[in-house]
Scaffold this motif. Sequence first.
Motif, PDB file in Angstrom:
ATOM      1  N   ASP A 167      44.388  39.823  35.320  1.00  0.00           N
ATOM      2  CA  ASP A 167      44.567  41.258  35.106  1.00  0.00           C
ATOM      3  C   ASP A 167      44.921  41.962  36.417  1.00  0.00           C
ATOM      4  N   SER A 168      44.918  43.280  36.406  1.00  0.00           N
ATOM      5  CA  SER A 168      45.353  44.051  37.575  1.00  0.00           C
ATOM      6  C   SER A 168      44.465  43.848  38.795  1.00  0.00           C
ATOM      7  N   LEU A 169      43.236  43.382  38.576  1.00  0.00           N
ATOM      8  CA  LEU A 169      42.312  43.152  39.699  1.00  0.00           C
ATOM      9  C   LEU A 169      42.161  41.673  40.037  1.00  0.00           C
ATOM     10  N   GLY A 170      43.006  40.831  39.448  1.00  0.00           N
ATOM     11  CA  GLY A 170      42.993  39.416  39.790  1.00  0.00           C
ATOM     12  C   GLY A 170      42.004  38.582  39.004  1.00  0.00           C
ATOM     13  N   VAL A 171      41.529  39.079  37.856  1.00  0.00           N
ATOM     14  CA  VAL A 171      40.513  38.383  37.054  1.00  0.00           C
ATOM     15  C   VAL A 171      41.155  37.741  35.825  1.00  0.00           C
ATOM     16  N   TYR A 172      40.804  36.473  35.558  1.00  0.00           N
ATOM     17  CA  TYR A 172      41.279  35.749  34.381  1.00  0.00           C
ATOM     18  C   TYR A 172      40.254  35.825  33.259  1.00  0.00           C
ATOM     19  N   SER A 173      40.729  35.992  32.022  1.00  0.00           N
ATOM     20  CA  SER A 173      39.815  35.884  30.886  1.00  0.00           C
ATOM     21  C   SER A 173      39.278  34.462  30.823  1.00  0.00           C
ATOM     22  N   GLY A 174      38.024  34.346  30.388  1.00  0.00           N
ATOM     23  CA  GLY A 174      37.364  33.050  30.390  1.00  0.00           C
ATOM     24  C   GLY A 174      36.670  32.751  31.700  1.00  0.00           C
ATOM     25  N   TYR A 175      37.006  33.532  32.758  1.00  0.00           N
ATOM     26  CA  TYR A 175      36.475  33.263  34.088  1.00  0.00           C
ATOM     27  C   TYR A 175      36.050  34.553  34.788  1.00  0.00           C
TER      28      TYR A 175
ATOM     29  N   PRO B 288      50.654  41.664  36.146  1.00  0.00           N
ATOM     30  CA  PRO B 288      49.444  41.118  36.774  1.00  0.00           C
ATOM     31  C   PRO B 288      49.199  41.705  38.150  1.00  0.00           C
ATOM     32  N   GLY B 289      47.953  41.595  38.575  1.00  0.00           N
ATOM     33  CA  GLY B 289      47.602  41.922  39.948  1.00  0.00           C
ATOM     34  C   GLY B 289      47.650  40.666  40.796  1.00  0.00           C
ATOM     35  N   TRP B 290      46.773  40.577  41.782  1.00  0.00           N
ATOM     36  CA  TRP B 290      46.786  39.441  42.703  1.00  0.00           C
ATOM     37  C   TRP B 290      45.368  39.062  43.055  1.00  0.00           C
ATOM     38  N   TYR B 291      45.242  37.849  43.559  1.00  0.00           N
ATOM     39  CA  TYR B 291      43.954  37.363  44.034  1.00  0.00           C
ATOM     40  C   TYR B 291      44.183  36.487  45.257  1.00  0.00           C
ATOM     41  N   ALA B 292      43.110  36.005  45.860  1.00  0.00           N
ATOM     42  CA  ALA B 292      43.201  35.319  47.153  1.00  0.00           C
ATOM     43  C   ALA B 292      44.167  34.148  47.103  1.00  0.00           C
TER      44      ALA B 292
ATOM     45  N   GLU C  63      47.178  53.305  40.467  1.00  0.00           N
ATOM     46  CA  GLU C  63      46.032  52.806  39.712  1.00  0.00           C
ATOM     47  C   GLU C  63      46.497  51.835  38.622  1.00  0.00           C
ATOM     48  N   PRO C  64      45.644  50.828  38.305  1.00  0.00           N
ATOM     49  CA  PRO C  64      44.378  50.471  38.946  1.00  0.00           C
ATOM     50  C   PRO C  64      44.553  49.480  40.096  1.00  0.00           C
ATOM     51  N   TYR C  65      45.795  49.105  40.391  1.00  0.00           N
ATOM     52  CA  TYR C  65      46.059  48.080  41.399  1.00  0.00           C
ATOM     53  C   TYR C  65      45.578  48.499  42.785  1.00  0.00           C
ATOM     54  N   VAL C  66      45.618  49.802  43.058  1.00  0.00           N
ATOM     55  CA  VAL C  66      45.229  50.300  44.367  1.00  0.00           C
ATOM     56  C   VAL C  66      43.769  49.991  44.674  1.00  0.00           C
ATOM     57  N   THR C  67      42.957  49.758  43.645  1.00  0.00           N
ATOM     58  CA  THR C  67      41.541  49.451  43.863  1.00  0.00           C
ATOM     59  C   THR C  67      41.286  47.969  44.133  1.00  0.00           C
TER      60      THR C  67
END
Length: 315
Positions: free
Chosen positions: A121-129, A196-200, A246-250
């Motif tokens: 999602d926009s904050l880098g979170v996957y469903s199921g995880y 999508p957003g991004w994650y590490a 928003e909401p990516y800026v967060t």
Amino acid sequence: MNDTNMHDEADNADVSQVLLNRRRLLTLGGVATAAAGLTALGGWAGTATAAGKPVSAAEAAAACALSSESIEGPYYLDYLLLRRNVTEDRIGVPLNLNLRVIDAATCRPIRGAGIEIWYCDSLGVYSGYTDNGSGGGTPPPAPGPTATPSGDPSGPPPGGGGGGGGHQEPTDDLTFLRGLQITDRNGFASFLGIVPGWYAGRALHIHTKVHTEGTATPTGYVGGHTCHTGQFYFEETLATKLELIEPYVTNETARVTLDSDFLYDGTGSTGGLLSLRYDPRRVERGVKADITVSVDPTATNDGQNGGFPVPSASA
């Protein structure tokens, strides 16, 4: 932002029932029996075959090279949920993702293939995880020995396997931003979701699998094999604009640029780079993304072996 949610109750109201029905099908007689029985339903049944209008000369010149294979990654779940709108309750910039699947040998569209997507999602979170928070997407180790894959996309998610990034066991039963569509006679399928957003460790991306030689059913796809495992990428210009709204800026995770992503091979559309259309002054209104996926429908590429860019001679 109400128009970013694009929630489709018809697509998502029966998700839990779909998962339950699918488990029952696999339990009662196995995949082969279920596929045979569901063929009689008509309208949904069919195997992936080359049919429909040929691609244009321009599209063929750009797309008939095999699309790049990639690792499956740790967050794949074989729900195979047949639905166009994968948004559920996630908020973000609306995404209209239009895909076309063609045979790399003939440049003709593949009808009846199951094309699957999953992404964060926009904050880098996957469903199921969701218990893992933002991705946990540190680069996996170099490919190592893996168990022999079954080649059955309707089987359980593979465990281990350094080549696939190492599958992680899910922490919840959520299903947002996961779905599957069946290609039409011209090889097209489309999804509604959010960008999508991004994650590490990763640039913006969407995972995909193409399943062929199986059977489409009222709730998904059974049998056959995975002929392609890849990822779709977003241009850097869009990513920099998302960082400001928003909401990516967060999202406080440092974003990796496309050129620095350890999996994107730099080959443009062949490597999964999407063609994007959006108003640069009003990105929040939505993004349309298109790509043609060129595959060998007889191959098996389940994302468990290889999939890492090959270093150039100069590198």
